[in-house]
Motif scaffolding. Structure first.
Motif, PDB file in Angstrom:
ATOM      1  N   ALA A 200       0.825  -1.209   0.000  1.00  0.00           N
ATOM      2  CA  ALA A 200       0.000   0.000   0.000  1.00  0.00           C
ATOM      3  C   ALA A 200       0.861   1.261   0.000  1.00  0.00           C
ATOM      4  CB  ALA A 200      -0.931  -0.011   1.216  1.00  0.00           C
ATOM      5  N   ASP A 201       1.933   1.251   0.782  1.00  0.00           N
ATOM      6  CA  ASP A 201       2.792   2.426   0.895  1.00  0.00           C
ATOM      7  C   ASP A 201       3.591   2.696  -0.374  1.00  0.00           C
ATOM      8  OD1 ASP A 201       1.886   2.734   3.477  1.00  0.00           O
ATOM      9  OD2 ASP A 201       3.663   1.842   4.413  1.00  0.00           O
ATOM     10  N   ASN A 202       3.809   1.668  -1.190  1.00  0.00           N
ATOM     11  CA  ASN A 202       4.633   1.811  -2.401  1.00  0.00           C
ATOM     12  C   ASN A 202       3.849   1.548  -3.678  1.00  0.00           C
ATOM     13  OD1 ASN A 202       7.635   2.071  -1.368  1.00  0.00           O
ATOM     14  ND2 ASN A 202       6.678   0.535  -0.059  1.00  0.00           N
ATOM     15  N   ALA A 203       2.542   1.652  -3.610  1.00  0.00           N
ATOM     16  CA  ALA A 203       1.678   1.258  -4.729  1.00  0.00           C
ATOM     17  C   ALA A 203       2.006   1.997  -6.026  1.00  0.00           C
ATOM     18  CB  ALA A 203       0.203   1.468  -4.350  1.00  0.00           C
ATOM     19  N   GLU A 204       2.256   3.282  -5.947  1.00  0.00           N
ATOM     20  CA  GLU A 204       2.495   4.055  -7.165  1.00  0.00           C
ATOM     21  C   GLU A 204       3.737   3.547  -7.896  1.00  0.00           C
ATOM     22  OE1 GLU A 204       1.475   6.827 -10.050  1.00  0.00           O
ATOM     23  OE2 GLU A 204       0.341   6.116  -8.300  1.00  0.00           O
ATOM     24  N   ASP A 205       4.813   3.289  -7.155  1.00  0.00           N
ATOM     25  CA  ASP A 205       6.047   2.804  -7.780  1.00  0.00           C
ATOM     26  C   ASP A 205       5.920   1.353  -8.246  1.00  0.00           C
ATOM     27  OD1 ASP A 205       7.387   5.199  -7.450  1.00  0.00           O
ATOM     28  OD2 ASP A 205       8.151   4.646  -5.473  1.00  0.00           O
ATOM     29  N   ILE A 206       5.068   0.581  -7.599  1.00  0.00           N
ATOM     30  CA  ILE A 206       4.877  -0.811  -8.004  1.00  0.00           C
ATOM     31  C   ILE A 206       4.079  -0.892  -9.298  1.00  0.00           C
ATOM     32  CG2 ILE A 206       3.789  -3.009  -7.394  1.00  0.00           C
ATOM     33  CD1 ILE A 206       4.277  -2.289  -4.440  1.00  0.00           C
ATOM     34  N   PHE A 207       2.996  -0.156  -9.372  1.00  0.00           N
ATOM     35  CA  PHE A 207       2.038  -0.342 -10.456  1.00  0.00           C
ATOM     36  C   PHE A 207       2.100   0.718 -11.557  1.00  0.00           C
ATOM     37  CE2 PHE A 207      -0.027  -2.136  -6.575  1.00  0.00           C
ATOM     38  CZ  PHE A 207       0.005  -3.464  -6.951  1.00  0.00           C
TER      39      PHE A 207
END
Length: 248
Positions: free
Chosen positions: A74-81
């Protein structure tokens, strides 16, 4: 210390002595010795107690890890997806997103490659994101630089072709074998080789490594399926079951 803690917990939980109360911090040496002997005798008679305690501990640790992983995703969602540079394949409009951190020299990644391909073909509604995470030495890094440079120079379709080929390779990775591979796909080997050490390629790999560090990923393959981190190889049936579960 670990076994002593388990033994104490097992004895306290299992000895049905209503009047027996222990203050482990205020025992005499003689009382402590007697207690240790009782613990040992009990565990020798009931060895399954230790295995039961270990199982409970492992289950609690697994639950805690899963909860922590949910927060990490959840905390890194933007960089993951949505990092803006990772390869996106499968069905880009799919209702389920599967992210894979991979290394081309990883045997389990090679096994997983076919399982993921089968999942994408069978399901047809999965968005795949590939993260280049070379951690197994210089040949891994060389292969990853080649793949990323191919994507940046020749596009996603060319990248898909070379990643499939890299996963099928059984020998050593060298610039000679990579140039031969580029020629097989009709790519400009000179342009790709010249770009492999560029800042653009380096930055993409650097960003993915930083993301993996934040996600506490130390091995490959590692997957992110929607909101869940999946560490290690998973066969097709297990992946499909997890996808079905995510869909509810």
């Amino acid at each position: 210390m670990f076994l002593r803690t388990l033994a104490s917990a097992a004895l306290a939980a299992s000895l049905a002595l209503p009047a027996f109360a222990l203050d482990l911090n205020n025992m005499t040496d003689e009382e402590r010795q007697i207690f240790r002997e009782e613990v040992r005798a009990y565990l020798m008679d009931n060895p399954q107690v230790i295995m039961d305690a270990v199982q409970v501990l492992e289950e609690r640790q697994a639950t805690a890890q899963a909860q922590a992983d949910l927060s990490l995703v959840a905390d890194n969602a933007e960089d993951i997806f949505n990092d803006g540079f990772s390869y996106v394949g499968g069905n880009p409009e799919g209702d389920i997103t599967l992210v894979e951190f991979l290394d081309y020299r990883c045997g389990f990644c090679k096994r997983a490659h076919g399982e993921v391909a089968k999942l994408l073909e069978t399901d047809g509604n999965i968005r795949l994101i590939v993260k280049e995470f070379p951690i197994l030495g210089e040949q891994s890094l060389l292969a990853s630089r080649f793949a990323v440079a191919t994507k940046q120079i020749a596009g996603s379709e060319a990248y898909k072709g070379v990643t499939d080929a890299l996963m099928e390779m059984s020998g050593d990775v060298s610039m000679r074998t990579l140039r031969r591979m580029a020629s097989t796909f009709g790519l400009d080997a000179d342009a790709i080789e010249a770009h492999m050490d560029s800042e653009e390629v380096t930055d993409e790999i650097r960003q993915t490594r930083a993301l993996a560090q934040r996600l506490q990923i130390t091995g490959t393959p590692t997957f992110v399926l929607q909101d869940e981190l999946l560490r290690g190889f998973l066969p097709f049936d297990e992946m499909q079951a997890l996808v079905d579960e995510k869909r509810g």
